[in-house]
Design a protein around this motif. Structure first.
Motif, PDB file in Angstrom:
ATOM      1  N   GLU A 156      31.426  84.644 -14.768  1.00 22.83           N
ATOM      2  CA  GLU A 156      31.228  84.420 -16.204  1.00 22.83           C
ATOM      3  C   GLU A 156      32.380  83.594 -16.787  1.00 22.83           C
ATOM      4  OE1 GLU A 156      28.840  84.407 -19.306  1.00 22.83           O
ATOM      5  OE2 GLU A 156      28.300  85.901 -17.798  1.00 22.83           O
TER       6      GLU A 156
ATOM      7  N   ARG B  44      32.068  79.712 -18.211  1.00 26.62           N
ATOM      8  CA  ARG B  44      32.432  79.429 -19.599  1.00 26.62           C
ATOM      9  C   ARG B  44      33.628  78.483 -19.702  1.00 26.62           C
ATOM     10  NH1 ARG B  44      29.927  82.998 -23.451  1.00 26.62           N
ATOM     11  NH2 ARG B  44      28.645  84.523 -22.354  1.00 26.62           N
TER      12      ARG B  44
ATOM     13  N   ALA C  86      27.355  90.326 -22.249  1.00 26.38           N
ATOM     14  CA  ALA C  86      27.778  89.692 -20.998  1.00 26.38           C
ATOM     15  C   ALA C  86      29.031  90.387 -20.489  1.00 26.38           C
ATOM     16  CB  ALA C  86      28.050  88.208 -21.220  1.00 26.38           C
TER      17      ALA C  86
ATOM     18  N   SER D 254      25.797  82.950 -21.219  1.00 23.18           N
ATOM     19  CA  SER D 254      26.094  81.673 -20.567  1.00 23.18           C
ATOM     20  C   SER D 254      25.021  81.451 -19.506  1.00 23.18           C
ATOM     21  CB  SER D 254      27.478  81.708 -19.918  1.00 23.18           C
ATOM     22  OG  SER D 254      27.446  82.431 -18.704  1.00 23.18           O
TER      23      SER D 254
ATOM     24  N   THR E 187      24.958  84.500 -17.131  1.00 23.36           N
ATOM     25  CA  THR E 187      24.786  85.851 -17.671  1.00 23.36           C
ATOM     26  C   THR E 187      23.501  86.446 -17.121  1.00 23.36           C
ATOM     27  OG1 THR E 187      25.933  85.194 -19.698  1.00 23.36           O
ATOM     28  CG2 THR E 187      24.643  87.227 -19.781  1.00 23.36           C
TER      29      THR E 187
END
Length: 168
Positions: A138, A142, A132, A122, A125
């Motif tokens: 994170e 996402r 990841a 992403s 990352t």
């Protein structure tokens, strides 16, 4: 236009106006009302579904663009009688309040874990070569396309972590 959509494992032949979105085809032609029309501009994520395994804002894509595609809605992820692991985690961690955004949140969260398993990075990352890590940043990145006006975000993150830990 005549199109064929495979929705939640069932083939459907539809005759739709070429301007019909996937969201409207699902709700108005197939009676699948789990996916919600929130902003109708792709900003809230309430309409998120999985098309060919990838999440998409169904309010922004035309049904005719997805002739023969595989579509999974919240109704295809699980049912009240047989919850998917993600749905059960949302219940367990109170990852919903009013429930309006919940179908899109669950579809998106399901895709997040699939993306991580595939090694897709992403924006946040750190290591593009390795897997990841499921950090708060994170998950937030996402899931950033799915808004919750009730602010159940901490509970949604916990539900995602719960399912991820059980998959590992």
């Amino acid at each position: 236009m005549h199109i064929s959509l495979r929705v939640n494992g069932e083939q459907h032949m539809l005759d739709v106006d070429p301007r019909t979105t996937i969201l409207d085809a699902l709700r108005n032609h197939l009676g699948l009302t789990g996916s919600k029309k929130g902003c109708d501009h792709g900003q809230c994520g309430a309409c998120t579904v999985l098309i060919n395994g990838r999440r998409i804002n169904s309010c922004l894509t035309l049904a005719v663009m997805h002739d023969e595609d595989e579509i999974v809605t919240i109704e295809g992820i699980g049912s009240p009688e047989e919850l998917s692991p993600m749905q059960a985690a949302f219940v367990r961690h109170d990852g919903y309040q009013c429930g309006y955004c919940t179908p899109g949140q669950i579809c998106s969260a399901t895709a997040v874990l699939d993306e991580l398993e595939k090694g897709w990075p992403s924006y946040v990352t750190d290591d593009l070569e390795g897997a990841a890590q499921l950090t708060d940043d994170e998950i937030a990145e996402r899931m950033s396309g799915n808004l919750c006006r009730c602010s159940a975000y901490p509970n949604i993150v916990e539900a995602i972590r719960d399912v991820a830990e059980k998959r590992a």
